[in-house]
Design a protein around this motif. Structure first.
Motif, short mmCIF file in Angstrom:
data_model
loop_
_atom_site.label_atom_id
_atom_site.label_comp_id
_atom_site.label_asym_id
_atom_site.label_seq_id
_atom_site.Cartn_x
_atom_site.Cartn_y
_atom_site.Cartn_z
N SER A 148 1.04 -1.32 0.39
CA SER A 148 -0.15 0.39 0.20
C SER A 148 0.32 0.83 0.12
O SER A 148 1.47 1.40 -0.57
CB SER A 148 -1.12 -0.09 1.26
OG SER A 148 -1.76 1.11 0.79
N ALA A 149 0.98 2.14 0.93
CA ALA A 149 1.55 3.14 1.76
C ALA A 149 3.36 3.03 0.91
O ALA A 149 3.90 3.57 0.30
CB ALA A 149 1.83 4.16 2.29
N GLY A 150 3.32 1.59 1.32
CA GLY A 150 4.59 0.55 1.41
C GLY A 150 4.81 0.49 0.22
O GLY A 150 6.65 0.88 -0.84
N GLY A 151 4.53 0.52 -0.41
CA GLY A 151 4.45 -0.43 -1.90
C GLY A 151 4.84 1.46 -2.60
O GLY A 151 5.83 1.42 -4.43
N HIS A 152 3.92 2.23 -2.10
CA HIS A 152 4.45 3.25 -2.90
C HIS A 152 5.42 4.05 -3.15
O HIS A 152 6.66 4.33 -3.72
CB HIS A 152 3.80 4.84 -2.59
CG HIS A 152 4.03 5.82 -2.50
ND1 HIS A 152 4.89 6.72 -1.58
CD2 HIS A 152 3.73 6.64 -3.27
CE1 HIS A 152 5.07 7.87 -1.97
NE2 HIS A 152 4.88 8.12 -3.12
N LEU A 153 6.64 3.60 -1.40
CA LEU A 153 7.11 3.75 -0.90
C LEU A 153 8.25 3.37 -2.09
O LEU A 153 9.80 4.02 -2.19
CB LEU A 153 7.73 3.83 0.62
CG LEU A 153 7.48 5.06 1.54
CD1 LEU A 153 6.49 3.81 2.71
CD2 LEU A 153 7.27 6.50 0.87
#
Length: 289
Positions: A148-153
């Motif tokens: 999720s947000a970690g995938g963006h990062l």
């Protein structure tokens, strides 16, 4: 992606509303993670920077071998919630296979901005490159996996110019990355009502921190590619993001952009830990291949 009104954006991005039993997932993850930290060799809350939020956990490879491949896992939570400690349960699926697993924390919005979080993850990866050999990991084989947000990062880190960070870092610090239910353009997120007050994204920040609008990473010698996946039971927005990054960066930089059937925004993370599941196999290929 086509502009949408606020109510529609809330309906597309509010995963807790889309998955009514989300709390059961979080409870299961926390219980399993506590057991892992109690039973598996690890180093907890190691500092990678000066801020109290800048700590990481290292889980040793199961056979304690030297020069084990390294999986760096970046947690989700819309950059505003959750913690590395909620995700320790992921480690055994990869430490048992012979990898070293690193899980960084980062400061949460609204205390910081998304670009600032991205720079924290740059610091965490630089620390990993410089120090992971002390924990049995191979700094030349670092794979980043984010949810999720970690995938963006994870996608953002593939675009990093590492030599501009420090001359002691290699041009291609990251071997490959896997983004699970990642977010690749942030203008939609900026306009999503239930996220506005906590993220406080400006238009300039959204543009600066949108992987899809940044130059594609240069893939060379089998290094630098992104594997992107989304769950078949996620909202259409996450499936659109999954397709967008391959359209924006091309098939060389994003050779895999798959929708995995039967998985929602939370069950997809559990699929990562299941040997034989397509997501586990894709991640093992990125890590060990």
């Amino acid at each position: 992606m086509k502009p949408k009104d606020g109510n529609t954006l809330d309906s597309l991005y509010n995963n807790r509303a889309l998955v009514p039993d989300y709390a059961a997932y979080f409870s299961r993850w926390q219980d399993a993670s506590a057991r892992v930290r109690q039973t598996q060799p690890c180093a907890l809350d190691v500092s990678y920077g000066q801020d109290d939020s800048e700590t990481l956990d290292v889980f040793y490879a199961g056979d304690q071998q030297a020069k084990a491949p390294v999986l760096v896992f970046l947690h989700g939570g819309y950059w505003r919630s959750l913690d590395k400690a909620d995700h320790s349960f992921i480690a055994p699926a990869f430490t048992d296979a012979g990898a070293c697993v690193v899980m960084p924390n980062y400061a949460l919005c609204p205390a910081v901005t998304i670009p600032q979080i991205t720079l924290q993850m740059v610091q965490a990866l630089a620390w990993t490159y410089r120090h992971i050999a002390d924990y049995g990991g191979d700094p030349r084989r670092i794979t980043v996996v984010g949810h999720s947000a970690g995938g963006h990062l994870a996608a953002m880190l593939l675009t990093c110019v590492w030599k501009a960070v420090s001359q002691d870092l290699p041009v291609r610090l990251i071997k490959n990355a896997v983004s699970i239910s990642g977010l690749y353009e942030l203008e939609s997120i900026r306009q999503t009502p239930f996220l506005m007050n906590s993220l406080k994204l400006t238009s300039a920040q959204a543009k600066k921190a949108s992987p899809a609008w940044l130059p594609a990473p240069k893939v060379s010698g089998g290094r630098g590619s992104l594997c992107s996946v989304a769950g078949g039971e996620e909202s259409p927005a996450f499936i659109e993001h999954n397709a967008l990054i391959q359209q924006a960066w091309g098939h060389k930089a994003v050779p895999v952009a798959e929708v995995l059937p039967g998985l929602n925004h939370f069950s997809i993370l559990e699929a990562l830990t299941r040997p034989g599941h397509r997501l586990n196999e894709l991640t093992r290929t990125a890590l060990f291949g």
